[in-house]
Scaffold this motif. Structure first.
Motif, mmCIF file in Angstrom:
data_model
loop_
_atom_site.group_PDB
_atom_site.id
_atom_site.type_symbol
_atom_site.label_atom_id
_atom_site.label_comp_id
_atom_site.label_asym_id
_atom_site.label_seq_id
_atom_site.Cartn_x
_atom_site.Cartn_y
_atom_site.Cartn_z
ATOM 1 N N ALA A 195 0.827 -1.214 0.000
ATOM 2 C CA ALA A 195 0.000 0.000 0.000
ATOM 3 C C ALA A 195 0.855 1.255 0.000
ATOM 4 O O ALA A 195 0.497 2.281 -0.592
ATOM 5 C CB ALA A 195 -0.926 -0.005 1.216
ATOM 6 N N GLY A 198 1.829 3.448 -3.423
ATOM 7 C CA GLY A 198 0.973 4.508 -3.944
ATOM 8 C C GLY A 198 1.161 5.808 -3.186
ATOM 9 O O GLY A 198 1.225 6.895 -3.798
ATOM 10 N N MET A 232 0.415 -7.354 -5.774
ATOM 11 C CA MET A 232 -0.232 -6.040 -5.799
ATOM 12 C C MET A 232 0.788 -4.911 -5.688
ATOM 13 O O MET A 232 0.556 -3.806 -6.184
ATOM 14 C CB MET A 232 -1.263 -5.943 -4.682
ATOM 15 C CG MET A 232 -2.441 -6.912 -4.814
ATOM 16 S SD MET A 232 -3.192 -6.916 -6.463
ATOM 17 C CE MET A 232 -3.790 -5.245 -6.590
ATOM 18 N N ALA A 233 1.933 -5.166 -5.055
ATOM 19 C CA ALA A 233 2.993 -4.156 -5.015
ATOM 20 C C ALA A 233 3.522 -3.902 -6.419
ATOM 21 O O ALA A 233 3.764 -2.748 -6.810
ATOM 22 C CB ALA A 233 4.124 -4.606 -4.087
ATOM 23 N N ALA A 236 0.947 -1.937 -8.196
ATOM 24 C CA ALA A 236 0.961 -0.543 -7.730
ATOM 25 C C ALA A 236 2.051 0.260 -8.429
ATOM 26 O O ALA A 236 1.835 1.412 -8.831
ATOM 27 C CB ALA A 236 1.159 -0.501 -6.217
ATOM 28 N N CYS A 240 1.163 3.379 -10.786
ATOM 29 C CA CYS A 240 1.664 4.712 -10.462
ATOM 30 C C CYS A 240 2.514 5.288 -11.587
ATOM 31 O O CYS A 240 2.470 6.482 -11.875
ATOM 32 C CB CYS A 240 2.471 4.667 -9.160
ATOM 33 S SG CYS A 240 1.461 4.429 -7.680
ATOM 34 N N ILE A 374 -4.585 4.874 -5.659
ATOM 35 C CA ILE A 374 -3.997 3.564 -5.966
ATOM 36 C C ILE A 374 -3.525 2.895 -4.673
ATOM 37 O O ILE A 374 -3.780 1.708 -4.447
ATOM 38 C CB ILE A 374 -2.828 3.722 -6.958
ATOM 39 C CG1 ILE A 374 -3.359 4.129 -8.335
ATOM 40 C CG2 ILE A 374 -2.016 2.430 -7.056
ATOM 41 C CD1 ILE A 374 -2.283 4.579 -9.297
ATOM 42 N N GLY A 375 -2.845 3.658 -3.815
ATOM 43 C CA GLY A 375 -2.388 3.100 -2.551
ATOM 44 C C GLY A 375 -3.531 2.606 -1.686
ATOM 45 O O GLY A 375 -3.450 1.531 -1.074
ATOM 46 N N ILE A 378 -5.039 -0.620 -3.271
ATOM 47 C CA ILE A 378 -4.157 -1.760 -2.998
ATOM 48 C C ILE A 378 -4.320 -2.205 -1.548
ATOM 49 O O ILE A 378 -4.376 -3.406 -1.244
ATOM 50 C CB ILE A 378 -2.689 -1.385 -3.273
ATOM 51 C CG1 ILE A 378 -2.464 -1.099 -4.760
ATOM 52 C CG2 ILE A 378 -1.746 -2.481 -2.790
ATOM 53 C CD1 ILE A 378 -2.663 -2.252 -5.684
#
Length: 414
Positions: A195, A198, A232-233, A236, A240, A374-375, A378
């Motif tokens: 998270a 983002g 997911m990282a 992200a 971004c 986005i963060g 996520i």
């Protein structure tokens, strides 16, 4: 110097000192909540155990955040700009109703369910309110501090894998060693590092720091063995790069620079994966994504086969549900926030609580950019893959702090 000039100078100095004092209190309370993990709390009080007094079930940092939110207005009147009023009211509304739900649960004998509501959600509201009482630049500093903590946690986690030694206490039995960094649990480590990418993009750090920091957070999530968070990282970082506007880079150069960075990332992907595999960071991917651990998070929904509609609508003692999960479904834990909320609050209460969360984050996101969105996305995607949102972790507090910190003043159109 005249008496008037001396008085004005002294007044400004006293004013600055007071702001620094209030800022130090707020930062101290936030750090207390974030850095004293659940296992570390258990070293001092019976925090997550079955025994202990009720006041021991609330985190030291939560007490501190509530105290700061109450004390700051005594030193300084709350002055908000027009654009700050709506999110401030949303935090106040959210915190009041979650606290009311927690008190209601204690009143009907389900006090065990109230602890995480206070420590995860009321504490987050208190942190957000305290920051809104401070100048904008101090809020920005608080957000950057959280990001610094996350990058430090990633470095510590990588070091833990390299040395096989933990930095902080960890009281959960495990088959394989997994680092916790500063986050208290491997999955919590993966969640917040993913998270954080983002929010790192939304920060005021230089572009080079953002790129290096994002790579560090990705490697840290992989080192934690958090598969969903690692995937997911990576998502992200891509989102971004492609969807956000880079600060201090004119529009004409952005497209070409993004293509160059994307090309470099594509070329570096295979060697990077090779290095991560060699370091043992991707061992948990060897069995695929759908293994016994992943199936346990789906199998837990079979609990609805063994309960009545009255239990679903009105809720019931979570210990009864835990017993059903252990004996009928052969699972050790209820790794699902929706299941926990439904049985703790009842279906109408769970829906109301979900509405409160949506209401709060809709207001906080309204004045944040795409990177913060986005963060946040996520965060919720990864958190809902487990029971993160129904534990006494500081994750929600950290996200709220970063959303308040990186909120953007609206541009006045003429």
């Amino acid at each position: 110097m005249s008496d008037g000039a001396f008085s004005a100078s002294f007044g400004r100095e006293r004013d600055r000192s007071l702001w620094l004092f209030l800022f130090a209190m707020a930062i101290g309370a936030i750090c207390l909540r974030v850095l004293i993990t659940n296992p570390l709390m258990n070293e001092f009080v019976e925090y997550t155990t079955e025994t202990g007094a009720i006041y021991e079930k609330i985190h030291f940092g939560t007490y501190a955040l509530l105290g700061v939110a109450a004390i700051v207005p005594l030193f300084r009147p709350i002055r908000l700009e027009i654009w700050e009023v709506a999110p401030f009211r949303a935090l106040l509304f959210f915190g009041f109703w979650v606290l009311a739900i927690a008190v209601g649960l204690v009143a009907i004998g389900r006090g065990g369910s109230a602890g995480y509501l206070i420590d995860s959600y009321v504490a987050a509201a208190a942190a957000g309110l305290a920051l809104f009482m401070l100048p904008l630049q101090m809020r920005r500093t608080a957000g950057h501090l959280i990001l610094a903590i996350l990058m430090a946690s990633a470095l510590i986690g990588i070091g833990e894998v390299a040395t096989g030694t933990r930095f902080l206490p960890y009281d959960v039995g495990e088959l394989d060693f997994r680092p916790t960094g500063l986050m208290g649990h491997p999955l919590n480590q993966g969640l917040m590092l993913a998270a954080g990418i983002g929010f790192l993009a939304a920060s005021r750090f230089r572009l080079s720091i953002k790129l290096l920091g994002a790579a560090l957070l990705l490697i840290g999530a992989a080192a934690a063995g958090a598969r969903t968070a690692t995937i997911m990282a990576a998502v992200a970082i891509f989102a971004c790069l492609m969807l956000t506007r880079w600060q201090n880079v004119d529009a004409a150069r952005q497209a070409s620079m993004k293509l160059m960075v994307l090309a470099f990332a594509a070329i570096a992907t295979l060697p990077a994966i090779g290095l991560l595999i060699g370091a043992g960071f991707l061992d948990r991917f060897e069995g695929g994504l759908i293994d016994e651990s992943a199936m346990a998070r789906l199998d837990v929904y079979r609990v609805f086969e063994y309960v009545s509609w009255a239990d679903i609508l009105a809720g019931t003692d979570i210990a009864i549900i835990q017993k059903i999960v252990e004996t009928r479904i052969d699972l050790l834990y209820i790794e699902s926030t929706p299941v926990i909320l439904i049985f703790q609050l009842g279906l109408p209460g769970a829906l109301f609580f979900t509405g409160l969360v949506v209401y709060l984050f809709a207001h906080l996101l309204r004045l944040n950019g795409r990177a913060a969105a986005i963060g946040t996305a996520i965060f919720f995607i990864v958190a809902l893959s487990n029971n993160h949102l129904s534990t006494k972790m500081a994750t929600v507090t950290m996200v709220v702090v970063m959303l308040v910190a990186f909120m953007q003043r609206p541009v006045v159109r003429r």
